[in-house]
Design a protein around this motif. Structure first.
Motif, PDB file in Angstrom:
ATOM      1  N   SER A 220       0.825  -1.201   0.000  1.00  0.00           N
ATOM      2  CA  SER A 220       0.000   0.000   0.000  1.00  0.00           C
ATOM      3  C   SER A 220       0.862   1.255   0.000  1.00  0.00           C
ATOM      4  CB  SER A 220      -0.916   0.027   1.229  1.00  0.00           C
ATOM      5  OG  SER A 220      -1.639   1.248   1.294  1.00  0.00           O
ATOM      6  N   GLY A 221       0.462   2.216  -0.806  1.00  0.00           N
ATOM      7  CA  GLY A 221       1.061   3.530  -0.702  1.00  0.00           C
ATOM      8  C   GLY A 221       0.561   4.222   0.560  1.00  0.00           C
ATOM      9  N   ALA A 248       3.827  12.351   1.139  1.00  0.00           N
ATOM     10  CA  ALA A 248       3.163  11.073   0.852  1.00  0.00           C
ATOM     11  C   ALA A 248       3.107  10.827  -0.652  1.00  0.00           C
ATOM     12  CB  ALA A 248       1.761  11.062   1.447  1.00  0.00           C
ATOM     13  N   GLN A 249       2.784  11.862  -1.409  1.00  0.00           N
ATOM     14  CA  GLN A 249       2.692  11.715  -2.864  1.00  0.00           C
ATOM     15  C   GLN A 249       4.056  11.469  -3.496  1.00  0.00           C
ATOM     16  OE1 GLN A 249       0.211  15.445  -3.269  1.00  0.00           O
ATOM     17  NE2 GLN A 249      -0.919  14.171  -4.711  1.00  0.00           N
ATOM     18  N   LEU A 250       5.092  12.113  -2.972  1.00  0.00           N
ATOM     19  CA  LEU A 250       6.443  11.878  -3.491  1.00  0.00           C
ATOM     20  C   LEU A 250       6.856  10.423  -3.261  1.00  0.00           C
ATOM     21  CD1 LEU A 250       8.328  15.100  -2.289  1.00  0.00           C
ATOM     22  CD2 LEU A 250       7.676  14.526  -4.641  1.00  0.00           C
ATOM     23  N   TYR A 251       6.568   9.922  -2.084  1.00  0.00           N
ATOM     24  CA  TYR A 251       6.891   8.529  -1.771  1.00  0.00           C
ATOM     25  C   TYR A 251       6.103   7.580  -2.669  1.00  0.00           C
ATOM     26  CZ  TYR A 251       6.634   4.075   0.725  1.00  0.00           C
ATOM     27  OH  TYR A 251       6.649   2.738   1.041  1.00  0.00           O
ATOM     28  N   ASN A 252       4.805   7.822  -2.811  1.00  0.00           N
ATOM     29  CA  ASN A 252       3.974   6.958  -3.647  1.00  0.00           C
ATOM     30  C   ASN A 252       4.457   6.961  -5.091  1.00  0.00           C
ATOM     31  OD1 ASN A 252       2.381   6.445  -1.409  1.00  0.00           O
ATOM     32  ND2 ASN A 252       0.818   7.955  -1.953  1.00  0.00           N
ATOM     33  N   ALA A 253       4.897   8.125  -5.569  1.00  0.00           N
ATOM     34  CA  ALA A 253       5.397   8.218  -6.942  1.00  0.00           C
ATOM     35  C   ALA A 253       6.671   7.397  -7.115  1.00  0.00           C
ATOM     36  CB  ALA A 253       5.656   9.676  -7.316  1.00  0.00           C
ATOM     37  N   ASP A 254       7.454   7.271  -6.052  1.00  0.00           N
ATOM     38  CA  ASP A 254       8.667   6.447  -6.086  1.00  0.00           C
ATOM     39  C   ASP A 254       8.340   4.958  -6.017  1.00  0.00           C
ATOM     40  OD1 ASP A 254      10.492   8.484  -6.250  1.00  0.00           O
ATOM     41  OD2 ASP A 254      11.211   8.328  -4.189  1.00  0.00           O
ATOM     42  N   LEU A 255       7.273   4.649  -5.301  1.00  0.00           N
ATOM     43  CA  LEU A 255       6.978   3.264  -4.949  1.00  0.00           C
ATOM     44  C   LEU A 255       6.657   2.403  -6.175  1.00  0.00           C
ATOM     45  CD1 LEU A 255       6.831   1.493  -2.481  1.00  0.00           C
ATOM     46  CD2 LEU A 255       4.465   2.221  -2.114  1.00  0.00           C
ATOM     47  N   LYS A 256       5.850   2.922  -7.085  1.00  0.00           N
ATOM     48  CA  LYS A 256       5.448   2.119  -8.239  1.00  0.00           C
ATOM     49  C   LYS A 256       6.640   1.691  -9.103  1.00  0.00           C
ATOM     50  CE  LYS A 256       1.631   2.964 -10.512  1.00  0.00           C
ATOM     51  NZ  LYS A 256       0.531   3.647 -11.225  1.00  0.00           N
ATOM     52  N   PRO A 257       7.507   2.622  -9.513  1.00  0.00           N
ATOM     53  CA  PRO A 257       8.661   2.167 -10.319  1.00  0.00           C
ATOM     54  C   PRO A 257       9.618   1.276  -9.522  1.00  0.00           C
ATOM     55  CG  PRO A 257       8.814   4.527  -9.825  1.00  0.00           C
ATOM     56  CD  PRO A 257       7.441   4.098  -9.442  1.00  0.00           C
ATOM     57  N   MET A 258       9.713   1.492  -8.196  1.00  0.00           N
ATOM     58  CA  MET A 258      10.559   0.601  -7.394  1.00  0.00           C
ATOM     59  C   MET A 258      10.046  -0.825  -7.472  1.00  0.00           C
ATOM     60  SD  MET A 258      10.729  -1.275  -4.357  1.00  0.00           S
ATOM     61  CE  MET A 258       9.805  -0.566  -2.999  1.00  0.00           C
ATOM     62  N   LEU A 259       8.731  -1.007  -7.340  1.00  0.00           N
ATOM     63  CA  LEU A 259       8.152  -2.352  -7.399  1.00  0.00           C
ATOM     64  C   LEU A 259       8.334  -2.970  -8.785  1.00  0.00           C
ATOM     65  CD1 LEU A 259       4.893  -1.671  -5.344  1.00  0.00           C
ATOM     66  CD2 LEU A 259       6.831  -3.110  -4.646  1.00  0.00           C
ATOM     67  N   GLN A 260       8.175  -2.145  -9.813  1.00  0.00           N
ATOM     68  CA  GLN A 260       8.396  -2.642 -11.177  1.00  0.00           C
ATOM     69  C   GLN A 260       9.837  -3.111 -11.345  1.00  0.00           C
ATOM     70  OE1 GLN A 260       7.133   0.994 -13.130  1.00  0.00           O
ATOM     71  NE2 GLN A 260       5.296   0.008 -13.946  1.00  0.00           N
ATOM     72  N   GLY A 261      10.762  -2.306 -10.853  1.00  0.00           N
ATOM     73  CA  GLY A 261      12.174  -2.658 -10.962  1.00  0.00           C
ATOM     74  C   GLY A 261      12.527  -3.891 -10.152  1.00  0.00           C
ATOM     75  N   LEU A 262      11.891  -4.036  -8.986  1.00  0.00           N
ATOM     76  CA  LEU A 262      12.161  -5.196  -8.140  1.00  0.00           C
ATOM     77  C   LEU A 262      11.695  -6.479  -8.815  1.00  0.00           C
ATOM     78  CD1 LEU A 262      13.290  -5.948  -5.344  1.00  0.00           C
ATOM     79  CD2 LEU A 262      10.954  -5.822  -4.465  1.00  0.00           C
ATOM     80  N   SER A 272       0.850  -6.331  -6.042  1.00  0.00           N
ATOM     81  CA  SER A 272      -0.272  -5.426  -6.274  1.00  0.00           C
ATOM     82  C   SER A 272      -0.002  -4.161  -5.484  1.00  0.00           C
ATOM     83  CB  SER A 272      -1.598  -6.058  -5.827  1.00  0.00           C
ATOM     84  OG  SER A 272      -2.657  -5.124  -5.945  1.00  0.00           O
ATOM     85  N   TYR A 273       0.111  -3.045  -6.180  1.00  0.00           N
ATOM     86  CA  TYR A 273       0.283  -1.746  -5.519  1.00  0.00           C
ATOM     87  C   TYR A 273      -1.083  -1.111  -5.325  1.00  0.00           C
ATOM     88  CZ  TYR A 273       0.929   3.278  -5.080  1.00  0.00           C
ATOM     89  OH  TYR A 273       0.842   4.584  -4.669  1.00  0.00           O
ATOM     90  N   PHE A 274      -1.343  -0.619  -4.112  1.00  0.00           N
ATOM     91  CA  PHE A 274      -2.625   0.001  -3.804  1.00  0.00           C
ATOM     92  C   PHE A 274      -2.460   1.497  -3.582  1.00  0.00           C
ATOM     93  CE2 PHE A 274      -5.787   1.171  -0.403  1.00  0.00           C
ATOM     94  CZ  PHE A 274      -6.867   1.274  -1.269  1.00  0.00           C
ATOM     95  N   ASP A 275      -3.228   2.270  -4.318  1.00  0.00           N
ATOM     96  CA  ASP A 275      -3.184   3.729  -4.234  1.00  0.00           C
ATOM     97  C   ASP A 275      -4.099   4.208  -3.109  1.00  0.00           C
ATOM     98  OD1 ASP A 275      -3.040   6.453  -4.600  1.00  0.00           O
ATOM     99  OD2 ASP A 275      -4.164   6.463  -6.497  1.00  0.00           O
TER     100      ASP A 275
END
Length: 363
Positions: A220-221, A248-262, A272-275
């Motif tokens: 979850s973001g 919070a938004q800056l972190y969430n914006a980082d989170l999606k590409p981090m998960l993709q890269g992982l 599954s990323y939750f907004d």
């Protein structure tokens, strides 16, 4: 007589079908929960020095038995609802289980490591004196993993864990720590640098979980935490804390590409990323759609926005909890938690990426 006999036959057929449906409802072997007070089911009850506890009234007023259990809510939280959707009992707090003689049996269907006040970083619990930060939660999980390997064998343990769901709901306390007026964190890094560090630290912990069998992650973001009553109270206008929401938004914006890269790096994980931020915004912008009439004030507390005094036994609480987004200074009501869990599990691509939790189970 024939009609009675026919009725009995249909009755037993119905019972058999019900049994089959119930047994088929378990969608995953186990659920393991990591995070903060949004999903804590009672771990902090076992931390003697912790000030971040919810083991007293009026918490739990709508929980089965009307008893405070350590959940920072009037009833069930998102972890409870997610477990129900997986066909599992809500994972019990690890600290309650670890000394039980049958702990190995309980570990088979999962436990919760979540702790009120916890953050991605160690030390984000300084305000509340004691919690279990994410690094320690992962340490505890690794001990559970070792127990499963010892009792099931490496192959069977890995097979079971590869189909289990690992849910991580954390980051809010890191945001609060950064924007706190008495914190030095803001002087040492920019909001973007801090968000990058949050994401990098979370990635390290996800890799540790992967090394101990985890393959399916629900991450979850951070929600619109600047809009909770404690943050609104800081503004004379009762508007949301823009700094907290921005981080919070800056972190969430980082989170999606981090998960993709992982996923690219590890190859054998699914997620599954939750907004959470987006869903909370819809609560605030279109509350009537969800049955809410109060989006600013806490249900339980005292003073302005029911946020000057926390939800304590001396506090008052609203008669209709289902029309409030917030239960106390920080946490959603059971009604809001239920909707969040619905979106995590069956949400559209607007709020879940690349799949929702139901689809993750089927991967």
């Amino acid at each position: 007589m024939a009609q009675v006999t026919l009725f009995i036959v249909f009755f037993f057929i119905s019972l058999i079908n019900l049994k089959v449906d119930t047994e088929g409802a378990q969608l995953a072997p186990a659920a393991f929960i990591f995070g903060d007070s949004l999903v804590d089911v009672g771990n902090n009850n076992y931390l003697k020095l912790s000030l971040a506890k919810a083991d007293f009234p009026h918490n739990g007023v709508d929980y089965p038995g009307q008893k405070a259990t350590g959940r920072f809510c009037n009833g069930k939280n998102a972890a409870d609802f997610l477990a129900e959707k997986l066909g599992l009992a809500s994972p019990p707090p690890y600290l309650a289980v670890k000394s039980m003689p049958n702990k190995s049996e309980i570990y088979l269907t999962g436990v919760s490591f979540a702790s009120g006040g916890a953050g991605i970083f160690n030390g984000t619990d300084d305000l509340y004196k004691q919690s279990i930060p994410l690094t320690k939660q992962v340490d505890f999980y690794i001990s559970v993993y070792q127990d499963l390997v010892q009792n099931l064998g490496s192959t069977e343990a890995q097979n079971r864990l590869s189909k289990s769901i690992f849910t991580i709901v954390i980051g809010s306390n890191d945001v609060f720590g950064y924007v706190s007026s008495d914190s030095s964190l803001g002087k040492n890094s920019t909001p973007q640098q801090y968000a990058d560090s949050m994401t990098s630290s979370l990635k390290d912990q996800l890799k540790r979980l992967h090394g101990a069998g985890a393959r399916k992650f629900v991450v979850s973001g951070v929600g619109a935490v600047g809009c909770c009553p404690s943050q609104r109270l800081k503004n004379k206008t009762q508007e949301c804390n823009a700094d907290a929401n921005n981080l919070a938004q800056l972190y969430n914006a980082d989170l999606k590409p981090m998960l993709q890269g992982l996923k690219t790096e590890l190859g054998d994980i699914s997620y599954s990323y939750f907004d959470a931020y987006g869903v909370f915004q819809t609560f605030l912008q279109t509350p009537a759609k969800y049955g809410f009439t109060e989006t600013k004030a806490a249900c339980c507390g005292l003073g302005t926005l029911n946020a000057k005094v926390a939800c304590l036994p001396i506090s008052s609480y609203c008669s209709d909890r289902d029309d409030h987004v917030f239960w106390d200074l920080y946490h959603p009501t059971q009604a809001a938690a239920s909707i969040l869990a619905d979106d995590i599990f069956d949400g559209t691509s607007q709020y879940t990426y690349p799949v929702n939790a139901r689809e993750l189970v089927a991967v």
